[in-house]
Motif scaffolding. Structure first.
Motif, PDB file in Angstrom:
ATOM      1  N   LEU A  66       0.826  -1.193   0.000  1.00  0.00           N
ATOM      2  CA  LEU A  66       0.000   0.000   0.000  1.00  0.00           C
ATOM      3  C   LEU A  66       0.873   1.262   0.000  1.00  0.00           C
ATOM      4  O   LEU A  66       2.083   1.195   0.243  1.00  0.00           O
ATOM      5  N   GLU A  67       0.252   2.385  -0.263  1.00  0.00           N
ATOM      6  CA  GLU A  67       0.988   3.648  -0.281  1.00  0.00           C
ATOM      7  C   GLU A  67       1.675   3.919   1.054  1.00  0.00           C
ATOM      8  O   GLU A  67       2.728   4.559   1.109  1.00  0.00           O
ATOM      9  N   SER A  68       1.083   3.413   2.115  1.00  0.00           N
ATOM     10  CA  SER A  68       1.667   3.597   3.447  1.00  0.00           C
ATOM     11  C   SER A  68       2.916   2.756   3.666  1.00  0.00           C
ATOM     12  O   SER A  68       3.631   2.937   4.657  1.00  0.00           O
ATOM     13  N   GLY A  69       3.147   1.796   2.747  1.00  0.00           N
ATOM     14  CA  GLY A  69       4.264   0.871   2.901  1.00  0.00           C
ATOM     15  C   GLY A  69       3.861  -0.472   3.468  1.00  0.00           C
ATOM     16  O   GLY A  69       4.644  -1.429   3.437  1.00  0.00           O
ATOM     17  N   GLU A  70       2.629  -0.561   3.980  1.00  0.00           N
ATOM     18  CA  GLU A  70       2.145  -1.820   4.537  1.00  0.00           C
ATOM     19  C   GLU A  70       2.003  -2.869   3.439  1.00  0.00           C
ATOM     20  O   GLU A  70       1.494  -2.591   2.362  1.00  0.00           O
ATOM     21  N   VAL A  71       2.428  -4.095   3.742  1.00  0.00           N
ATOM     22  CA  VAL A  71       2.276  -5.219   2.811  1.00  0.00           C
ATOM     23  C   VAL A  71       1.026  -6.009   3.198  1.00  0.00           C
ATOM     24  O   VAL A  71       0.828  -6.349   4.377  1.00  0.00           O
ATOM     25  N   ARG A  72       0.184  -6.285   2.220  1.00  0.00           N
ATOM     26  CA  ARG A  72      -0.992  -7.123   2.432  1.00  0.00           C
ATOM     27  C   ARG A  72      -0.944  -8.323   1.486  1.00  0.00           C
ATOM     28  O   ARG A  72      -0.169  -8.330   0.529  1.00  0.00           O
ATOM     29  N   MET A  73      -1.778  -9.296   1.774  1.00  0.00           N
ATOM     30  CA  MET A  73      -1.779 -10.537   0.989  1.00  0.00           C
ATOM     31  C   MET A  73      -3.175 -10.820   0.442  1.00  0.00           C
ATOM     32  O   MET A  73      -4.168 -10.726   1.173  1.00  0.00           O
ATOM     33  N   TRP A  74      -3.213 -11.190  -0.846  1.00  0.00           N
ATOM     34  CA  TRP A  74      -4.465 -11.637  -1.450  1.00  0.00           C
ATOM     35  C   TRP A  74      -4.696 -13.103  -1.067  1.00  0.00           C
ATOM     36  O   TRP A  74      -3.845 -13.953  -1.270  1.00  0.00           O
ATOM     37  N   VAL A  75      -5.855 -13.372  -0.508  1.00  0.00           N
ATOM     38  CA  VAL A  75      -6.225 -14.721  -0.094  1.00  0.00           C
ATOM     39  C   VAL A  75      -7.505 -15.114  -0.803  1.00  0.00           C
ATOM     40  O   VAL A  75      -8.450 -14.312  -0.888  1.00  0.00           O
ATOM     41  N   GLY A  76      -7.547 -16.319  -1.323  1.00  0.00           N
ATOM     42  CA  GLY A  76      -8.736 -16.814  -2.000  1.00  0.00           C
ATOM     43  C   GLY A  76      -9.580 -17.688  -1.082  1.00  0.00           C
ATOM     44  O   GLY A  76      -9.051 -18.352  -0.198  1.00  0.00           O
ATOM     45  N   ARG A  77     -10.881 -17.641  -1.283  1.00  0.00           N
ATOM     46  CA  ARG A  77     -11.778 -18.583  -0.594  1.00  0.00           C
ATOM     47  C   ARG A  77     -12.328 -19.546  -1.626  1.00  0.00           C
ATOM     48  O   ARG A  77     -12.929 -19.141  -2.613  1.00  0.00           O
ATOM     49  N   ARG A  78     -12.077 -20.824  -1.400  1.00  0.00           N
ATOM     50  CA  ARG A  78     -12.477 -21.836  -2.365  1.00  0.00           C
ATOM     51  C   ARG A  78     -13.995 -21.918  -2.492  1.00  0.00           C
ATOM     52  O   ARG A  78     -14.734 -21.649  -1.543  1.00  0.00           O
ATOM     53  N   SER A  79     -14.431 -22.314  -3.674  1.00  0.00           N
ATOM     54  CA  SER A  79     -15.862 -22.428  -3.938  1.00  0.00           C
ATOM     55  C   SER A  79     -16.513 -23.422  -2.970  1.00  0.00           C
ATOM     56  O   SER A  79     -15.920 -24.453  -2.631  1.00  0.00           O
ATOM     57  N   PRO A  80     -17.734 -23.158  -2.537  1.00  0.00           N
ATOM     58  CA  PRO A  80     -18.442 -24.117  -1.681  1.00  0.00           C
ATOM     59  C   PRO A  80     -18.784 -25.401  -2.426  1.00  0.00           C
ATOM     60  O   PRO A  80     -19.181 -26.392  -1.807  1.00  0.00           O
ATOM     61  N   HIS A  81     -18.622 -25.394  -3.749  1.00  0.00           N
ATOM     62  CA  HIS A  81     -18.943 -26.570  -4.561  1.00  0.00           C
ATOM     63  C   HIS A  81     -17.720 -27.445  -4.840  1.00  0.00           C
ATOM     64  O   HIS A  81     -17.843 -28.481  -5.495  1.00  0.00           O
ATOM     65  N   LYS A  82     -16.534 -27.031  -4.356  1.00  0.00           N
ATOM     66  CA  LYS A  82     -15.327 -27.831  -4.567  1.00  0.00           C
ATOM     67  C   LYS A  82     -15.452 -29.160  -3.827  1.00  0.00           C
ATOM     68  O   LYS A  82     -15.932 -29.224  -2.689  1.00  0.00           O
ATOM     69  N   ALA A  83     -14.995 -30.237  -4.490  1.00  0.00           N
ATOM     70  CA  ALA A  83     -15.050 -31.556  -3.855  1.00  0.00           C
ATOM     71  C   ALA A  83     -14.057 -31.659  -2.700  1.00  0.00           C
ATOM     72  O   ALA A  83     -14.286 -32.383  -1.734  1.00  0.00           O
ATOM     73  N   VAL A  84     -12.943 -30.929  -2.807  1.00  0.00           N
ATOM     74  CA  VAL A  84     -11.902 -30.961  -1.781  1.00  0.00           C
ATOM     75  C   VAL A  84     -11.820 -29.600  -1.098  1.00  0.00           C
ATOM     76  O   VAL A  84     -11.709 -28.572  -1.755  1.00  0.00           O
ATOM     77  N   ASP A  85     -11.893 -29.609   0.214  1.00  0.00           N
ATOM     78  CA  ASP A  85     -11.750 -28.389   1.028  1.00  0.00           C
ATOM     79  C   ASP A  85     -12.647 -27.229   0.574  1.00  0.00           C
ATOM     80  O   ASP A  85     -12.169 -26.105   0.371  1.00  0.00           O
TER      81      ASP A  85
END
Length: 293
Positions: free
Chosen positions: A129-148
């Motif tokens: 970010l402009e402030s210098g803070e590092v963030r991370m993109w995290v995905g949420r798996r589909s509720p229809h996935k067979a695994v997790d």
């Protein structure tokens, strides 16, 4: 920061009792591990292909990559018809010799029963970010996935198919799961390689996780193309750590995230403790195994 809790979780997901597993040899080289149930199945129903020795279980097959792959493919079909295999994908993974050369390929659903080691690519999506803070993109798996289903995941993650290079797998998964263009991934190299290893319902999960760091601009937003990811969220690292402690991540993704936080020196003065803990699953990128991972 919750280093002790994360260290405890890392222990939980990366240590296991290997005693119930029998080594499985192909061409005189140990390449897999089988549990008691699969050992009995192979000896009782596939004695033409497998036999027991003082070392463990031995596959009798010899010959070319193609001939061994064909014979094992037929066996896997028999196991599927017997109801022993679930999650059939009609997708093969490659089994490599310890020196890194391809030995044979096999339906991915049969890899865990034989304890064979597969490969996967995982991308940490990072943003400063402009402030210098590092963030991370995290995905949420589909509720229809067979695994997790609904579990948290890396920005991108997926297996490397037989005949596919790491670069091609990265491009394919990057587009399908996050809408990332080939140009954005061009020249990206793994920053870490981790061995995920744990007992699962089908046998033993063993996979080399090739971790990549992709820095995205503040204006860039991931967009899943194949429906396997329900959403992507940009989180402060403290919230990512909390997701780890709460065991919300799928396990392979958790290993990749912990490794990334460590490389970002998230835990400050105590960071060396995490680096030491990770050293037992990190691949040092030395010796003949380089080409196999």
């Amino acid at each position: 920061m919750q280093l002790d809790a994360v260290l405890s979780y890392l222990d939980k997901i990366s240590r296991y009792d290997a005693r119930p597993f029998t080594p499985l040899f192909f061409g005189g080289e140990r390449m897999g591990w089988v549990n008691v149930q699969w050992k009995e199945r192979l000896l009782q129903h596939e004695s033409a292909l497998f036999e027991e020795s003082y070392q463990g279980l031995v596959c009798r097959l010899s010959g070319s990559y193609r001939s061994i792959s064909h014979a094992l493919a037929q066996a896997a079909r028999r196991w599927q018809q017997a109801g022993w295999l679930n999650g059939w994908r009609n997708e093969n993974f490659t089994a490599f010799r310890p020196d890194g050369t391809p030995f044979f390929e096999l339906e991915r659903a049969a890899f865990r029963p034989l304890g064979l080691t597969s490969r996967a690519v995982h991308v940490n999506g990072l943003c400063r970010l402009e402030s210098g803070e590092v963030r991370m993109w995290v995905g949420r798996r589909s509720p229809h996935k067979a695994v997790d289903p609904n579990r948290m995941d890396n920005l991108v993650g997926g297996g490397v198919a037989a005949g596919e290079t790491l670069d091609l797998a990265l491009e394919r998964e990057g587009w399908e799961e996050a809408g990332i263009s080939r140009d954005a991934l061009q020249g990206l190299k793994p920053v870490s390689v981790l061995l995920a290893e744990r007992p699962v319902a089908r046998g033993l999960h063993r996979e080399w996780l090739h971790g990549y760091d992709l820095w995205l601009g503040q204006e860039q937003r991931p967009c899943c193309q194949d429906g396997e990811v329900a959403e992507h969220v940009l989180l402060p690292l403290a919230e990512v750590e909390q997701l780890l402690v709460d065991e919300r991540f799928m396990i392979d993704a958790a290993l990749v995230v912990v490794d990334c936080l460590c490389r970002l020196e998230y835990w400050g003065a105590r960071n060396p403790e995490m680096s030491t803990a990770l050293s037992r699953i990190r691949y040092a990128k030395q010796g003949p195994l380089v080409s196999s991972v």
